[in-house]
Design a protein around this motif. Structure first.
Motif, PDB file in Angstrom:
ATOM      1  N   ASN A   1      62.626  17.929 -17.254  1.00 32.31           N
ATOM      2  CA  ASN A   1      61.601  17.338 -18.123  1.00 32.31           C
ATOM      3  C   ASN A   1      62.235  16.605 -19.312  1.00 32.31           C
ATOM      4  OD1 ASN A   1      59.467  18.196 -16.578  1.00 32.31           O
ATOM      5  ND2 ASN A   1      59.098  20.059 -17.774  1.00 32.31           N
ATOM      6  N   LYS A   2      63.242  17.238 -19.900  1.00 31.07           N
ATOM      7  CA  LYS A   2      63.907  16.639 -21.056  1.00 31.07           C
ATOM      8  C   LYS A   2      64.595  15.329 -20.651  1.00 31.07           C
ATOM      9  CE  LYS A   2      66.810  18.062 -24.900  1.00 31.07           C
ATOM     10  NZ  LYS A   2      67.668  19.099 -25.435  1.00 31.07           N
ATOM     11  N   SER A   3      65.215  15.342 -19.477  1.00 31.83           N
ATOM     12  CA  SER A   3      65.880  14.151 -18.971  1.00 31.83           C
ATOM     13  C   SER A   3      64.880  13.042 -18.686  1.00 31.83           C
ATOM     14  CB  SER A   3      66.663  14.488 -17.712  1.00 31.83           C
ATOM     15  OG  SER A   3      67.276  13.345 -17.193  1.00 31.83           O
ATOM     16  N   MET A   4      63.744  13.390 -18.115  1.00 37.10           N
ATOM     17  CA  MET A   4      62.705  12.396 -17.819  1.00 37.10           C
ATOM     18  C   MET A   4      62.141  11.804 -19.110  1.00 37.10           C
ATOM     19  SD  MET A   4      62.027  12.249 -14.405  1.00 37.10           S
ATOM     20  CE  MET A   4      60.325  11.956 -14.166  1.00 37.10           C
ATOM     21  N   MET A   5      61.949  12.645 -20.131  1.00 37.76           N
ATOM     22  CA  MET A   5      61.420  12.144 -21.403  1.00 37.76           C
ATOM     23  C   MET A   5      62.435  11.218 -22.068  1.00 37.76           C
ATOM     24  SD  MET A   5      58.811  15.008 -22.772  1.00 37.76           S
ATOM     25  CE  MET A   5      58.788  14.326 -24.314  1.00 37.76           C
ATOM     26  N   ALA A   6      63.728  11.569 -21.977  1.00 37.05           N
ATOM     27  CA  ALA A   6      64.759  10.714 -22.552  1.00 37.05           C
ATOM     28  C   ALA A   6      64.811   9.380 -21.820  1.00 37.05           C
ATOM     29  CB  ALA A   6      66.114  11.408 -22.503  1.00 37.05           C
TER      30      ALA A   6
END
Length: 164
Positions: free
Chosen positions: A124-129
């Motif tokens: 999720n963090k990677s997708m948001m970044a």
């Protein structure tokens, strides 16, 4: 510009000398007809010098007005380009920050996958970044388009002003 000022000063001094000479001649009674002709010639020269002085003053005034308008135009252009540069710098800084965050998140995600641990919060963090990076890239593209449009507007204004 200094040549014009120097010429104007010299003409003003010559006019003062001619004027004082005329005052002196006006006070003294003319002795002969030759003196009267000389006074008339001096007065004609004085009038010519006054006319030349007035023409020079008009030229100086028009040069100053043109210079002032040019300075105002250039100041406006500098202000516009400064704003454009600030926008570009802000966009580039944001893009660099988001890309650094994206690289960091991807590295953490690779480590988690190599360890065999699939952590949803890292995905999720990677997708948001990645979404932030896409938004920053879109913002950079928009800023670039705005700068191109601004340059086109300036060129059109210059062409209309030059053509008018």
């Amino acid at each position: 510009m200094s040549d014009i000022s120097e010429l104007q000063s010299r003409i003003a001094n010559a006019l003062d000398r001619i004027g004082s000479g005329l005052d002196y001649l006006g006070q003294a009674a003319p002795e002969s007809e030759g003196d009267t002709a000389e006074v008339l010639a001096l007065r004609a020269q004085l009038d010519e010098e006054r006319t030349a002085n007035a023409q020079l003053e008009d030229r100086v005034r028009s040069i100053r007005e043109k210079q002032d308008s040019t300075v105002e135009t250039l100041a406006g252009e500098v202000e516009r380009l400064t704003r454009l540069l600030a926008t570009q710098e802000e966009t580039v800084a944001r893009l660099a920050r988001v890309n650094a965050e994206l690289r960091s998140n991807n590295a953490a995600l690779r480590e988690a996958i190599s360890a065999g641990v699939a952590e949803p919060h890292l995905v999720n963090k990677s997708m948001m970044a990645e979404l932030d990076a896409l938004r920053a890239a879109q913002s950079a593209d928009r800023a670039e388009l705005d700068s191109v449009l601004g340059e086109l507007d300036a060129m059109i204004d210059a062409a209309e002003t030059g053509g008018a």
